[in-house]
Design a protein around this motif. Structure first.
Motif, PDB file in Angstrom:
ATOM      1  N   GLU A 106       0.830  -1.209   0.000  1.00 21.92           N
ATOM      2  CA  GLU A 106       0.000   0.000   0.000  1.00 21.92           C
ATOM      3  C   GLU A 106       0.859   1.251   0.000  1.00 21.92           C
ATOM      4  N   ILE A 107       1.928   1.223   0.777  1.00 24.05           N
ATOM      5  CA  ILE A 107       2.831   2.371   0.799  1.00 24.05           C
ATOM      6  C   ILE A 107       3.444   2.573  -0.572  1.00 24.05           C
ATOM      7  N   ARG A 136       1.480   5.778  -1.598  1.00 18.98           N
ATOM      8  CA  ARG A 136       2.104   6.866  -0.843  1.00 18.98           C
ATOM      9  C   ARG A 136       3.485   7.263  -1.330  1.00 18.98           C
ATOM     10  N   PHE A 137       4.265   6.310  -1.807  1.00 17.65           N
ATOM     11  CA  PHE A 137       5.663   6.651  -2.070  1.00 17.65           C
ATOM     12  C   PHE A 137       5.805   7.632  -3.234  1.00 17.65           C
ATOM     13  N   PHE A 174       5.043  11.166  -2.285  1.00 12.74           N
ATOM     14  CA  PHE A 174       6.074  11.640  -1.366  1.00 12.74           C
ATOM     15  C   PHE A 174       7.344  11.978  -2.135  1.00 12.74           C
ATOM     16  N   ALA A 182       6.930  15.188  -4.088  1.00 10.29           N
ATOM     17  CA  ALA A 182       6.967  16.382  -3.239  1.00 10.29           C
ATOM     18  C   ALA A 182       8.400  16.660  -2.791  1.00 10.29           C
ATOM     19  N   ARG A 183       9.132  15.577  -2.492  1.00  8.29           N
ATOM     20  CA  ARG A 183      10.511  15.769  -2.062  1.00  8.29           C
ATOM     21  C   ARG A 183      11.359  16.317  -3.203  1.00  8.29           C
ATOM     22  N   ILE A 220      12.903   2.489   3.124  1.00  7.32           N
ATOM     23  CA  ILE A 220      12.731   2.495   1.674  1.00  7.32           C
ATOM     24  C   ILE A 220      14.080   2.795   1.038  1.00  7.32           C
TER      25      ILE A 220
END
Lengths: 270, 121
Positions: A200-201, A205-206, A209, A212-213, A240
């Protein structure tokens, strides 16, 4: 009992292997299993199970840690005792069933933790210990190899790629792992809830993220390692690692997070 | 003084180059160690990265919850991000050399943040 040529050949191979053992390596702790690296050590344990025809209790020792299992007919019936290292719940005294994937995953965590302990492995053999109702068929070598191989397949070799070298250094510390290469899941190991969380991550999500980073942080570069203590299931550390189109997501105990950083550095910048 | 606490952390760990105490709510860097040479723009970026990595109630990023300890390593740098337990907007971020000993540094940095955020500094 009459033996055919195949049986004779098998026995000859086993006797040949036994005679090659260095008798000086038999100690009060048992017979030495001479293998180095997680993969070879797991394979050596599988070989001992494969060599066990009559019912026996095989007890493997490494330092203060030990693990005892009931084996019969070249099949592992179950684990009867384990101590000196972290043992997942629900394994000891439970008969193995290859259809129980959660249990089989737990055996992978158990065995990789044990085989990852530094030190020599010794084997002692004793009378069989009944496990369950005694009517279990257990798991075959092929089924165990399938369950244990995802971590065991990481070769302990100087020719390892950095990702494999990194994972090899983490012997016994990985609770769960999901490896993605060029967007496709290549392999996963560990308890279902951890693997589901990692999946799921990765899928949800990754990517936002990382975007954005990249948009806000000019100093970030790959290969990279990101660790969040307590962000994994059961308050584990979420790791990660990103390198060359590959993403490896791991959960490890929070206490091992600093070691993960050390091993990653040693592999990346030897 | 807060700056003294930050200087002491850098003095103890030579691989820690810059350490800054910041407020996540306003994304404002409040104090840095006296030997830091990072430009204001880089410090601001680190503050933003702290919020992204640690997560916030409004936008939890990577994990399923916000966290109090995180780090990111790349070939040239290791960055550490800490959040005060009792004051979730109080953060400490550290820019370190790649070989920082995190096993020793993390507890020391957490202790430093606790002193600052708890008002003992």
């Amino acid at each position: 009992m009459e033996m055919n040529a195949a049986d004779l050949s098998l026995l000859q191979a086993k006797f040949a292997r036994l005679t090659q053992l260095d008798s000086s390596e038999i100690s009060p702790a048992g017979r030495l299993i001479s293998a180095k690296g997680l993969g070879p050590r797991l394979e050596a344990i599988l070989t001992e199970i494969d060599d066990t025809l009559l019912g026996e209790t095989l007890t493997f020792h490494v330092g203060a840690a030990q693990i005892a299992m009931t084996v019969s007919g070249r099949r592992l019936l179950g684990f009867i005792d384990a101590s000196g290292f972290a043992v997942p719940d629900g394994i000891l005294g439970t008969t193995l069933s290859p259809e129980d994937t959660e249990l089989m995953d737990a055996t992978q965590v158990l065995m990789s933790s044990f085989a990852g302990i530094e030190g020599r492995i010794y084997l002692t053999v004793g009378a069989p210990t009944k496990i369950g109702t005694g009517a279990t068929v257990g798991a075959s070598i092929a089924q165990l190899r399938t369950s244990w191989t995802p971590l065991a397949s990481v070769e302990d070799s100087d020719d390892q790629t950095p990702p494999n070298a990194f994972l090899s250094r983490l012997e016994g510390k990985i609770i769960a792992m999901l490896h993605v290469q060029d967007g496709a899941v290549i392999s996963h190991v560990g308890p279902d809830d951890h693997v589901a969380a990692l999946s799921e991550i990765h899928t949800e999500r990754f990517k936002p993220f990382a975007a954005a980073r990249a948009a806000n942080v000019s100093t970030h570069a790959n290969p990279s390692l990101t660790c969040l203590l307590g962000a994994g299931p059961d308050d584990t550390a979420l790791i990660i690692a990103v390198r060359d189109g590959g993403i490896t997501l791991l959960t490890v105990a929070a206490k091992d997070a600093a070691k993960v950083h050390q091993f990653w550095r040693e592999v990346d910048q030897p | 003084m807060v700056a003294d606490q930050l200087d002491a952390l850098c003095a103890e760990f030579s691989n820690c180059i810059t350490v800054a105490f910041a407020d996540l709510a306003t994304q404002m860097v409040l104090v840095t160690n006296s030997t830091s040479r990072l430009r204001r723009e880089v410090l601001n970026e680190l503050c933003v990265e702290s919020g992204l990595t640690l997560g916030s109630d409004e936008q939890t990023r990577l994990g399923h919850k916000t966290v109090s300890v995180a780090f990111t390593a790349s070939p040239n740098q290791t960055k550490v991000f800490l959040r005060a337990t009792d004051e979730p907007d109080d953060i400490l971020f550290c820019a370190c050399n790649p070989d920082i000993d995190l096993e020793a540094f993390l507890p020391a940095a957490q202790s430093c943040l606790l002193k600052i955020s708890g008002g003992a500094a």
